[in-house]
Motif scaffolding. Structure first.
Motif, PDB file in Angstrom:
ATOM      1  N   GLY A  82       0.805  -1.215   0.000  1.00  0.00           N
ATOM      2  CA  GLY A  82       0.000   0.000   0.000  1.00  0.00           C
ATOM      3  C   GLY A  82       0.837   1.262   0.000  1.00  0.00           C
ATOM      4  O   GLY A  82       0.329   2.353  -0.226  1.00  0.00           O
ATOM      5  N   GLN A  83       2.138   1.143   0.248  1.00  0.00           N
ATOM      6  CA  GLN A  83       3.029   2.305   0.270  1.00  0.00           C
ATOM      7  C   GLN A  83       3.137   2.894  -1.134  1.00  0.00           C
ATOM      8  O   GLN A  83       3.178   2.176  -2.122  1.00  0.00           O
ATOM      9  CB  GLN A  83       4.407   1.886   0.774  1.00  0.00           C
ATOM     10  N   ILE A  84       3.185   4.238  -1.213  1.00  0.00           N
ATOM     11  CA  ILE A  84       3.317   4.957  -2.474  1.00  0.00           C
ATOM     12  C   ILE A  84       4.749   5.461  -2.612  1.00  0.00           C
ATOM     13  O   ILE A  84       5.290   6.063  -1.690  1.00  0.00           O
ATOM     14  CB  ILE A  84       2.350   6.165  -2.524  1.00  0.00           C
ATOM     15  N   LYS A  85       5.353   5.204  -3.788  1.00  0.00           N
ATOM     16  CA  LYS A  85       6.695   5.703  -4.071  1.00  0.00           C
ATOM     17  C   LYS A  85       6.699   6.326  -5.455  1.00  0.00           C
ATOM     18  O   LYS A  85       5.892   5.969  -6.302  1.00  0.00           O
ATOM     19  CB  LYS A  85       7.720   4.576  -4.000  1.00  0.00           C
ATOM     20  N   THR A  86       7.647   7.253  -5.667  1.00  0.00           N
ATOM     21  CA  THR A  86       7.753   7.933  -6.960  1.00  0.00           C
ATOM     22  C   THR A  86       9.171   7.843  -7.498  1.00  0.00           C
ATOM     23  O   THR A  86      10.130   7.651  -6.743  1.00  0.00           O
ATOM     24  CB  THR A  86       7.357   9.416  -6.852  1.00  0.00           C
ATOM     25  N   MET A  87       9.269   7.996  -8.834  1.00  0.00           N
ATOM     26  CA  MET A  87      10.561   7.964  -9.500  1.00  0.00           C
ATOM     27  C   MET A  87      10.488   8.841 -10.741  1.00  0.00           C
ATOM     28  O   MET A  87       9.441   8.902 -11.391  1.00  0.00           O
ATOM     29  CB  MET A  87      10.889   6.520  -9.901  1.00  0.00           C
ATOM     30  N   LYS A  88      11.572   9.499 -11.069  1.00  0.00           N
ATOM     31  CA  LYS A  88      11.660  10.324 -12.279  1.00  0.00           C
ATOM     32  C   LYS A  88      12.832   9.810 -13.092  1.00  0.00           C
ATOM     33  O   LYS A  88      13.940   9.666 -12.580  1.00  0.00           O
ATOM     34  CB  LYS A  88      11.864  11.790 -11.909  1.00  0.00           C
ATOM     35  N   LEU A  89      12.573   9.507 -14.378  1.00  0.00           N
ATOM     36  CA  LEU A  89      13.601   9.012 -15.281  1.00  0.00           C
ATOM     37  C   LEU A  89      13.641   9.880 -16.534  1.00  0.00           C
ATOM     38  O   LEU A  89      12.620  10.470 -16.910  1.00  0.00           O
ATOM     39  CB  LEU A  89      13.289   7.573 -15.711  1.00  0.00           C
ATOM     40  N   LEU A  90      14.787   9.917 -17.192  1.00  0.00           N
ATOM     41  CA  LEU A  90      14.840  10.563 -18.499  1.00  0.00           C
ATOM     42  C   LEU A  90      13.975   9.760 -19.463  1.00  0.00           C
ATOM     43  O   LEU A  90      14.057   8.535 -19.505  1.00  0.00           O
ATOM     44  CB  LEU A  90      16.274  10.608 -19.020  1.00  0.00           C
ATOM     45  N   SER A  91      13.138  10.431 -20.236  1.00  0.00           N
ATOM     46  CA  SER A  91      12.273   9.732 -21.184  1.00  0.00           C
ATOM     47  C   SER A  91      13.076   9.016 -22.255  1.00  0.00           C
ATOM     48  O   SER A  91      12.696   7.940 -22.718  1.00  0.00           O
ATOM     49  CB  SER A  91      11.279  10.702 -21.824  1.00  0.00           C
ATOM     50  N   GLU A  92      14.174   9.614 -22.672  1.00  0.00           N
ATOM     51  CA  GLU A  92      15.053   9.004 -23.670  1.00  0.00           C
ATOM     52  C   GLU A  92      16.438   8.841 -23.065  1.00  0.00           C
ATOM     53  O   GLU A  92      17.096   9.826 -22.735  1.00  0.00           O
ATOM     54  CB  GLU A  92      15.140   9.882 -24.926  1.00  0.00           C
ATOM     55  N   ASN A  93      16.864   7.613 -22.897  1.00  0.00           N
ATOM     56  CA  ASN A  93      18.202   7.323 -22.375  1.00  0.00           C
ATOM     57  C   ASN A  93      18.629   5.950 -22.913  1.00  0.00           C
ATOM     58  O   ASN A  93      18.746   4.984 -22.163  1.00  0.00           O
ATOM     59  CB  ASN A  93      18.190   7.340 -20.848  1.00  0.00           C
ATOM     60  N   PRO A  94      18.827   5.843 -24.231  1.00  0.00           N
ATOM     61  CA  PRO A  94      19.065   4.544 -24.858  1.00  0.00           C
ATOM     62  C   PRO A  94      20.327   3.825 -24.378  1.00  0.00           C
ATOM     63  O   PRO A  94      20.400   2.601 -24.470  1.00  0.00           O
ATOM     64  CB  PRO A  94      19.155   4.869 -26.349  1.00  0.00           C
ATOM     65  N   GLU A  95      21.283   4.555 -23.832  1.00  0.00           N
ATOM     66  CA  GLU A  95      22.480   3.902 -23.303  1.00  0.00           C
ATOM     67  C   GLU A  95      22.171   3.128 -22.025  1.00  0.00           C
ATOM     68  O   GLU A  95      22.854   2.161 -21.694  1.00  0.00           O
ATOM     69  CB  GLU A  95      23.591   4.932 -23.008  1.00  0.00           C
ATOM     70  N   ALA A  96      21.133   3.555 -21.301  1.00  0.00           N
ATOM     71  CA  ALA A  96      20.809   2.940 -20.014  1.00  0.00           C
ATOM     72  C   ALA A  96      19.599   1.998 -20.077  1.00  0.00           C
ATOM     73  O   ALA A  96      19.569   0.991 -19.375  1.00  0.00           O
ATOM     74  CB  ALA A  96      20.556   4.027 -18.970  1.00  0.00           C
ATOM     75  N   TYR A  97      18.596   2.336 -20.910  1.00  0.00           N
ATOM     76  CA  TYR A  97      17.386   1.514 -21.004  1.00  0.00           C
ATOM     77  C   TYR A  97      16.631   1.862 -22.274  1.00  0.00           C
ATOM     78  O   TYR A  97      16.699   2.979 -22.756  1.00  0.00           O
ATOM     79  CB  TYR A  97      16.477   1.704 -19.776  1.00  0.00           C
TER      80      TYR A  97
END
Length: 117
Positions: free
Chosen positions: A46-61
């Motif tokens: 039930g815990q809420i967590k957030t994350m922010k990622l680069l939308s475009e990062n082909p070297e990483a994902y």
């Protein structure tokens, strides 16, 4: 801060901290923007967590939304995401809206006929 603002803030905080009962699956809410992708996860606890990622990062994902889900669930790249452990994934994007507003992207046309429903 006004009393009304204080009440709204207090209610918002209590909703974020209040775990859902009888939850055993993950839920994800994702907003993909042109620069960043925001991922909100509700853990099975039930815990809420957030994350922010680069939308475009082909070297990483290859995909930010999937990368956020993988990181929260502890799934390594290349391994399948266990879909049976996920209740819902809800995703919105401003990429297409921004392209329309900025008049970027390919030209498109809508073709229909009389009486089309």
């Amino acid at each position: 801060m006004s009393k009304r603002g204080s009440e709204a803030e207090s209610q918002s905080q209590s909703l974020a901290k209040k775990p859902k009962t009888n939850k055993s699956k993950w839920e994800f809410w994702i907003d993909r923007g042109g620069t960043f992708t925001d991922v909100v996860a509700q853990l099975p606890s039930g815990q809420i967590k957030t994350m922010k990622l680069l939308s475009e990062n082909p070297e990483a994902y290859p995909d930010a939304a999937l990368e956020g889900i993988r990181r929260f669930m502890g799934v390594k790249g290349g391994e399948p995401i266990p879909g049976g452990e996920i209740e819902a994934v809800k995703m919105g994007t401003t990429v297409a809206t921004n392209a329309l507003l900025e008049r970027k992207g390919e030209k498109t046309a809508l073709v229909t006929n009389k009486g089309f429903k």
